[in-house]
Design an enzyme around this catalytic site. Structure first.
Site, PDB file in Angstrom:
ATOM      1  CE  LYS A 175      36.661  34.864  37.987  1.00  0.00           C
ATOM      2  NZ  LYS A 175      38.032  35.545  38.010  1.00  0.00           N
ATOM      3  N   GLY A 227      34.820  43.508  31.736  1.00  0.00           N
ATOM      4  CA  GLY A 227      36.255  43.327  31.595  1.00  0.00           C
ATOM      5  C   GLY A 227      36.710  43.670  30.189  1.00  0.00           C
ATOM      6  CB  SER A 228      39.852  42.917  28.436  1.00  0.00           C
ATOM      7  OG  SER A 228      39.858  41.504  28.294  1.00  0.00           O
ATOM      8  CB  THR A 229      37.286  44.064  23.845  1.00  0.00           C
ATOM      9  OG1 THR A 229      36.636  45.294  24.215  1.00  0.00           O
ATOM     10  CG2 THR A 229      36.697  43.569  22.539  1.00  0.00           C
ATOM     11  N   GLY A 232      35.982  39.184  26.863  1.00  0.00           N
ATOM     12  CA  GLY A 232      34.553  39.203  26.577  1.00  0.00           C
ATOM     13  C   GLY A 232      34.205  38.456  25.308  1.00  0.00           C
ATOM     14  CD  GLU A 249      31.317  48.134  30.944  1.00  0.00           C
ATOM     15  OE1 GLU A 249      31.959  48.604  29.979  1.00  0.00           O
ATOM     16  OE2 GLU A 249      31.728  48.137  32.106  1.00  0.00           O
ATOM     17  CB  CYS A 284      35.536  50.723  31.181  1.00  0.00           C
ATOM     18  SG  CYS A 284      33.973  51.088  32.000  1.00  0.00           S
ATOM     19  CD  GLU A 383      39.838  49.759  28.080  1.00  0.00           C
ATOM     20  OE1 GLU A 383      38.953  50.377  28.679  1.00  0.00           O
ATOM     21  OE2 GLU A 383      39.780  48.528  27.852  1.00  0.00           O
TER      22      GLU A 383
END
Length: 477
Positions: A175, A227-229, A232, A249, A284, A383
């Protein structure tokens, strides 16, 4: 203009029922192409195709056969590297003179690494039993993998998942991110040329609803997400509810420690600047916190300010450009908001801090250096994903390590010193997944990559990355 209407399932594009997604240039707003939003039913079709391929012809491929297929993928991409590099420059905004390395050579490195790792990996191993006899340990493919990709390095991260998954004998449903799905969709031409069995690789584009349909589909055995925390954490919770395997990740707020004996020559400054400004700051592992000894703080700030101020900002298709646009207006506004907040909290703008002049279209932010930053400031905690670096003073090596580790993230770090033994003593104290010594952030495709703390779960790269796509079975005899 590149248009990929529908879904890529079982080796072919099929008309889709979802709405078209417009993909625009972050530099000009010009429409670059279209993909289709996959419905939950279409996600199910892709998963079913992957399941059928898992138990079909693909199951008969030996580890050497699977490794050879990865080699063919690498050959196909290498033959068209310029086409893909130009497309990445257009849809991601990566400066053209860097896009071949950032997006293509890194991807080729992953494919070539797993071509070798997949050939040598011990999928079947007989060990002496602790109670006498022997144990046959088998590494079996985890099954159907759902892979959710970011927009900043879409093909590289795709192959960080694809290569070990295929080496392990899995099948996969991708995706792509809606901001940058075109190159991943174009990669289907490479897949077809590599003669992979239909259904081994499938693609469904879309927004969050498409991703959630993939994450929660009962036919998916493992999710791999980059992607972003925040996203995630949501995906991890959905996977936990079904005891579904997942690798995450996630974000980072990495620090580069300049020891007090650092030589601020061209190589060092270029490495520090490249470690933040590469891919327009949208990486990242960006070393966006630079920790400088207080005794040399002003010298470091001045050198960084001069170097960053000399960067050329502009059209990513122009080979003179060092820094291009951010991916969209939301990203630009977010970065500008963080810089403004930092100034309110007491930070000082050394260079940048505003939109660059003469660039009235596109989502540009001037490369920015902020001084007088404390590690407790918001801009040192969150971030940003933009071309902004903060310089934080420290007192002594122990303080530098403490500041570097004082983050909810633990993805990467760096240490700079001509004394490599001293630098290594600092490096091993950092609670992060990867540390570079006297170099910009890098990833060794033969070694594990991933984060501590809120930077994620699991590893990509190396034999450890392949093991993430295996289930282990012990036969005791």
């Amino acid at each position: 203009m590149r248009t990929f209407d529908g879904i890529y399932v079982a080796g072919a594009w099929h008309p889709g029922r979802g709405e078209r997604i417009e993909v625009a240039s972050p530099a000009t707003g010009e429409v670059l192409g279209y993909v289709s939003e996959a419905t939950p039913e279409e996600v199910g079709q892709a998963v079913d195709a992957a399941r059928a391929a898992l138990h079909g012809e693909w199951a008969s491929y030996s580890p050497a056969d699977r490794a050879a297929a990865l080699g063919r993928l690498a050959d196909g991409l290498e033959a068209r590297k310029n086409d893909f590099a130009e497309l990445f420059s257009a849809e991601v905004g990566t400066p053209r003179r860097a896009s071949t390395f950032v997006h293509i050579m890194s991807t080729l490195g992953v494919l070539r690494a797993y071509e070798k790792i997949g050939t040598d990996y011990p999928f079947d191993e007989v060990r002496p039993s602790m109670t006498g006899g022997e144990v046959h340990v088998r590494g079996l493919p985890v099954g159907v993998v759902g892979a959710i990709l970011p927009w900043n390095a879409p093909l590289f991260t795709a192959c960080l998942k694809l290569a070990p998954a295929l080496a392990a004998g899995c099948t996969i449903v991708f995706k792509p991110a809606p901001d940058a799905p075109l190159a991943v969709s174009l990669f289907t031409e490479i897949i077809e040329q590599a003669d992979l069995p239909p259904g081994v690789v499938n693609i469904v584009s879309g927004h969050a609803a498409t991703g959630e349909a993939l994450v929660t589909h009962p036919g998916v055995d493992k999710i791999s997400f980059t992607g972003s925390t925040a996203v995630g954490a949501h995906i991890g919770a959905l996977c936990a509810a079904d005891i579904r395997r997942c690798s995450l990740e996630l974000g980072g707020k990495s620090a580069a420690i300049l020891l007090d004996d650092v030589v601020l020559d061209h190589t060092t400054i270029a490495g520090l600047v490249g470690g933040v400004m590469g891919n327009n700051g949208q990486v990242c592992v960006s070393r966006s916190r630079i920790l400088a000894p207080r005794s040399r703080y002003d010298e470091v700030v001045a050198a960084l300010g001069d170097a960053v101020g000399a960067l050329t900002v502009g059209d990513p298709s122009d080979r003179a450009t060092d820094v291009g646009p951010l991916i969209n207006a939301t990203a630009r506004d977010r970065v500008e908001g963080y810089v403004a907040q930092a100034v309110d909290e007491g930070a000082r703008i050394v260079v940048g801090g505003a939109r660059p002049e003469g660039l009235d279209t596109g989502w540009y932010v001037a490369p920015t250096v902020l001084a007088d930053v404390d590690n407790s400031m918001t801009i040192a905690r969150d971030e940003l994903f933009g071309p902004v670096v903060v310089v934080i003073p420290y007192e002594g090596d122990d303080d530098a390590v403490a500041l570097a580790n004082d983050s909810e993230y633990g993805l990467g770090g760096g240490v700079w010193s001509p004394d490599t033994l001293r630098a290594n003593r600092i490096a091993v104290q950092l609670r992060v997944g990867a540390v570079s010594i006297n170099s910009a952030p890098s990833l060794d495709c033969g070694a594990p990559f991933g984060g501590f703390k809120k930077s994620g779960l699991g590893r990509e790269g190396g034999p450890e990355g392949l093991a993430e796509y295996l289930e282990f079975q012990s036969i005791i005899r």
